[in-house]
Design an enzyme around this catalytic site. Structure first.
Site, mmCIF file in Angstrom:
data_model
loop_
_atom_site.group_PDB
_atom_site.id
_atom_site.type_symbol
_atom_site.label_atom_id
_atom_site.label_comp_id
_atom_site.label_asym_id
_atom_site.label_seq_id
_atom_site.Cartn_x
_atom_site.Cartn_y
_atom_site.Cartn_z
ATOM 1 N N LYS B 94 0.848 -1.202 0.000
ATOM 2 C CA LYS B 94 0.000 0.000 0.000
ATOM 3 C C LYS B 94 0.877 1.243 0.000
ATOM 4 O O LYS B 94 1.928 1.279 0.642
ATOM 5 C CB LYS B 94 -0.895 -0.029 1.244
ATOM 6 N N SER B 169 -9.619 1.566 2.940
ATOM 7 C CA SER B 169 -8.776 2.342 2.051
ATOM 8 C C SER B 169 -7.707 1.506 1.351
ATOM 9 O O SER B 169 -7.046 2.003 0.440
ATOM 10 C CB SER B 169 -8.087 3.456 2.855
ATOM 11 N N SER B 193 -9.747 -0.779 7.338
ATOM 12 C CA SER B 193 -9.311 -0.589 5.956
ATOM 13 C C SER B 193 -8.626 -1.787 5.315
ATOM 14 O O SER B 193 -8.324 -1.751 4.122
ATOM 15 C CB SER B 193 -8.380 0.628 5.857
#
Lengths: 484, 502
Positions: B94, B169, B193
């Site tokens: 990420k 996210s 997330s």
């Protein structure tokens, strides 16, 4: 403002002192905390606040902070909490400063700054001692039209020592600061140098009608770079406030800057918004939990503080209170004295030499005592040579001067310079005869019974021998040589 | 013009759809080259349009560098010096996790072009175990969002159904795994997330105990809530991935010095005697019937395998979203203050001096959701409101954590709940921020309490994956994995295509 009006008012002062702790590395990372490195060389992701970096607390900083707190008779809290103090400033890389807020490291200490005529001690309360980190430095005069940022100082460990508003004059404030500096220096927690920025003072000052107990509106005075500047700034700010109150005005709570050149305080450029630092507990650092046994050990390891040292030195060395006071003004000087006194077994001579020749030489050289080239053992050796009459007192001063220049031991200097006392009759007789020959008029008067000329003639012999002649023997030999 | 890189051998492509242990064994035995696995990952990304307008999985990839790493690994493996648990495995990370030589933008304009000069501890641990980082995945800006529509670089789409969001996210990382590009990806959690996109994409997502995994190098959003998590196809892959990144780190003062067990050993532990708590607050009246149905089926499977299911209560659950939306923005408002245009990233000059520069930079650099949360956080921390909001929220947070302690102390081993209140929604379908916040209604409590939690696929609703959540006590990831292994096996054959018969 009339003098009478001023006398109706009383100054109320509290001080906030920031002190840089003497650690090798910064508060929350492993970067060097040294002063004076080229800009932005002592930096890493943590003190630059790069995205993703996290603080890790320097245990040595905690130890020094605890030491300082205990030296100021504070109560150290078993648990203290780091908080974020949020504000935007270009030299504040994270956008917040890690500090301590509602749960500080230590609280409720005091300093005794003197005594009243009746012997009542004058105490200044210490509200709190807390840990925090320094910000970086904005450099405004390096590039035209631009400000440069040096983040070497960002993250350097500080303690803030906040006093109660217990001081009543600029002189009180001066006494408090000098004592505070002395104690922090003795306990080894800081270099306490205002020049190097390791000690910074902000003052909260207000004026009130003498005899009242309510506090007036205070202003904060910043930008003072010496203790005497603090005292002058306080007097100037007090006078300004009294004049304002006398003319029916009111004091506005604001930050004032001291302008030493003009000798006045003026308001800092006020920010439109009031400060709201939005403090909240620092989530990246767990609460600081101290083992109270460890705290006690740190307390026991604090070196002797000035008060105790003064008392002990008066007893141990039989010196006067005034001498002890002078000697303990600096930790280094008193330690130097003690080393000389112990090694020479002659405290009185040690005192004379340390307060006289050593102080003068150290001041002239402008070096700290621990970098002074004549080590205590070497000075003690010189004192022994004087006592054993290996060198005369006069010659000893010349030997000492050479030791300062060269750092060589006393015996070596005395030998190299030919400054040992000469007790050898042949040499002495030679010098005496020369003096008598060169000064026939004085010699004649002496022979004719003017005995008070003995001293003059002995002095001339000493001068001729460059201080090497043993004056006792010269005194013995002179009468018979004059008759010869 | 550069010729296109050669495609990976079919065997390497096939290997990427096999469990991690098989990939690693093949690499170690020399049956597959790390560079073939890396090529296969990039080929797969090209085939499903991961880089372009369609899925928008990656914000950055570096095929040359990844291939270089793979070749270095090959040399190490040849000398038997790289025995890591992830030898040769391509991994996606990420974009809020600092990597050397690749951008770290957090999906934000304010960090456009920023390349970190240091690497996150979790990434160092991946590399030390032989993983090859192939790219940085798309995300909601600064991890604020539940759909990966809040990226400054455009939304990511769900590989299961490209009209839908992958969740957020960590949507880019979830899509990289669900799309078959990588077997393992790192995500991060502040309120769900990792688990929520895992649920939306039909994969496994794990949020470890707070303190289990170092946050050093994870760009902070809500520091007291943030944890790095793993996204994987199977429970076993997730267990292996977590074991690699877990453990105490001297660079993170909040990381815990607690030994890391071998989670994959729970694979054959069975479920006999395990007590599964079913918290009534997570099965409300109006719960989506398809999700309720899948959860009941999972609970039935538990019972059949010898676990006991007991209804329990976590009475303060209702406060988790309000408390979360005070604590997380408060910390975010402070954490994001460093993006001020002074030292790195975007700077927008202004005629109005320093304050003008701050304002212009931050106004242009941050998107609307980030701006909303900074304002909210600044407000709840401000002098007059601190006690009413932040302090109060922290008290309620303590009650939420106590709920978990109480229920686990009562003899419950793990809790089982739905992961999300709905399956993946369509892009643009949720416009009201508050409605979006409710996506995390079942996940935020675990972040507030700091307990470990994971989502595993438990079925489908009209072709869309449904995730079930397992929550365990602090540092009890082993029992969480044990419950997950058992459920995964029980439900085998009813997972997504390509995941049949483990």
């Amino acid at each position: 403002m009339s003098a009478a009006a001023s006398a109706d008012y009383e100054m109320v002062v509290g001080l906030e002192v920031h002190v840089q702790l003497k650690t090798r590395t910064k508060a929350f990372c492993g970067c060097s905390a040294d002063f004076g490195a080229p800009p932005n060389t002592n930096v890493c992701p943590v003190c630059l606040a790069l995205p993703g970096a996290l603080p890790v607390l320097n245990q040595h900083a905690v130890e020094l902070a605890v030491g300082a707190a205990l030296a100021l008779d504070c109560k150290v809290n078993a648990t203290s909490v780091f908080a974020r103090k949020n504000y935007f400033y270009p030299d504040l890389p994270k956008g917040y400063q890690i500090s301590q807020y509602d749960r500080p490291l230590a609280e409720k200490g005091w300093l005794t700054i003197g005594e009243l005529d009746d012997g009542t001690p004058v105490r200044v309360g210490i509200t709190r001692v807390h840990m925090e980190e320094d910000a970086g430095k904005s450099v405004h005069d390096r590039y035209a039209g631009a400000t440069a940022i040096d983040l070497n100082r960002a993250g350097v460990p500080l303690i803030e020592i906040v006093s109660e508003p217990d001081m009543r004059s600029a002189a009180d404030a001066g006494a408090y600061l000098r004592l505070l500096k002395q104690i922090l220096s003795y306990s080894g927690v800081s270099d306490v140098s205002m020049e190097a920025g390791s000690l910074r003072v902000d003052a909260n000052v207000s004026a009130r009608i003498r005899g009242t107990t309510e506090l007036g509106t205070k202003t904060e005075v910043k930008n003072m770079n010496s203790f005497s500047a603090v005292e002058r700034a306080l007097d100037a700010e007090f006078a300004r406030q009294v004049a304002l109150l006398e003319s029916g005005g009111t004091v506005t709570q604001q930050t004032m800057l001291w302008d030493g050149a003009k000798g006045e305080t003026r308001p800092a450029r006020s920010k439109e918004e009031s400060h709201d630092y939005r403090y909240f507990p620092e989530p990246d650092l767990p609460p600081l939990v101290l083992d109270m046994e460890w705290v006690a050990r740190v307390g026991r390891a604090i070196p002797e503080l000035p008060d105790a040292r003064r008392k002990r030195m008066i007893e141990d060395y039989e010196i006067s209170a005034a001498d002890a006071e002078l000697l303990t003004a600096s930790a280094g000087m008193s330690e130097y004295f003690e080393a000389v006194a112990r090694a020479s077994l002659d405290p009185k001579a040690a005192l004379n030499w340390v307060m006289g020749e050593v102080s003068a030489a150290v001041n002239a050289a402008g070096v700290p005592i621990d970098e002074f080239p004549v080590r205590p053992a070497d000075l003690a050796e010189l004192l022994r040579m004087v006592r054993e009459e290996v060198v005369s007192h006069t010659a000893a001063k010349r030997v000492f001067a050479r030791m300062v220049e060269t750092g060589k031991p006393a015996a070596q200097v005395a030998a190299e310079e030919g400054l040992q006392k000469v007790g050898d009759d042949a040499a002495l007789v030679g010098w005496i005869d020369e003096v008598l020959l060169e000064n026939p008029a004085e010699a004649a008067r002496y022979r004719s019974g003017e005995t008070k000329l003995q001293g003059v003639l002995v002095g001339l012999v000493m001068k001729k021998s460059k201080g090497r002649a043993d004056p006792r023997k010269v005194n013995q030999l002179l009468p018979e040589r004059a008759r010869a | 013009m550069k010729s296109p890189p050669p495609r990976a051998p079919a065997s390497a492509a096939k290997l990427l759809s096999r469990p991690l242990t098989e990939c690693v064994a093949s690499v170690r035995e020399g049956a597959a080259l790390p560079s073939d696995l890396v090529s296969a990952a990039f080929d797969r990304a090209d085939d499903i349009g991961a880089g372009g307008e369609s899925l928008n999985v990656f914000l950055a990839t570096d095929r040359d560098r990844a291939t270089g790493h793979a070749q270095e690994l090959t040399a190490l493996i040849g000398r038997a010096e790289a025995p890591g648990n992830l030898a040769g495995v391509p991994v996606a990370v990420k974009d809020n996790i600092a990597t050397l030589n690749m951008p770290t933008t957090c999906g934000s304009r304010i960090l456009e072009g920023y390349v970190s000069p240091f690497e996150a501890t979790v990434v160092r641990r991946l590399r030390a175990n032989g993983a090859v980082i192939i790219g940085k995945t798309n995300m909601d800006e600064f991890a604020m969002g539940s759909s990966t529509e809040n990226s400054a670089y455009g939304p990511t789409r769900n590989p299961v159904d490209i009209r839908r969001v992958p969740g957020g996210s960590s949507g880019g990382s979830a899509a990289a795994v669900a799309g078959g590009i990588v077997r393992l990806a790192l995500g991060s959690e502040t309120g769900g997330s990792v688990r929520q996109p895992a649920s939306f994409c039909g994969i496994v997502g794990v949020k470890p105990t707070y303190g289990r995994v170092s946050r050093y190098g994870l760009v902070a959003f809500g520091s007291s809530l943030d944890q790095v998590g793993v996204l994987a196809r199977t429970v076993e892959d997730a267990a292996i991935g977590l074991e690699v990144i877990a453990g105490c780190d001297q660079f993170d003062s909040t990381s815990a010095d607690v030994p890391v067990p071998r989670y994959e050993l729970e694979k054959n532990a069975g479920l006999k005697g395990l007590v599964i708590g079913k918290p009534r607050e997570y099965f409300p009246e109006g719960l989506n019937p398809r999700i309720a149905q899948e959860c009941e089926r999972a609970l039935e499977a538990y019972r059949e395998l010898g676990a006991k299911v007991r209804e329990v209560s976590l009475p303060n659950t209702a406060y988790s979203i309000p408390v979360y939306y005070i604590v997380a923005p408060a910390e975010a408002s402070s954490n994001l203050a460093r993006f001020d245009g002074v030292r790195y990233g975007l700077r927008v000059p202004s005629e109005r001096g320093l304050t003008g520069m701050y304002e212009a930079t931050r106004a242009r650099g941050f998107g609307p959701e980030v701006t909303r949360r900074i304002l909210l956080g600044t407000y709840v921390l401000s002098a007059g409101y601190y006690d009413a909001y932040y302090k109060k929220a922290q008290s309620v947070r303590a009650l939420i954590a106590q709920d978990f302690r109480d229920v686990f102390a009562s003899g419950v081993d793990v809790l089982f709940t739905p992961t999300t209140p709905t399956p993946a929604f369509e892009l643009g379908a949720v416009k009201d921020p508050y409605e979006m916040y409710l996506s995390d209604i079942f996940t935020a409590s675990a972040n507030l309490a700091g307990v470990p939690a994971m989502s595993i696929p438990i079925g489908g609703a009209r072709g869309l994956p449904v995730g079930g959540q397992i929550i365990a006590p602090h540092f009890a990831e082993s029992v969480m994995f044990r419950a997950a292994f058992g459920l995964e096996r029980a439900l085998a054959g009813e997972l997504l295509p390509g995941e049949k018969s483990a």
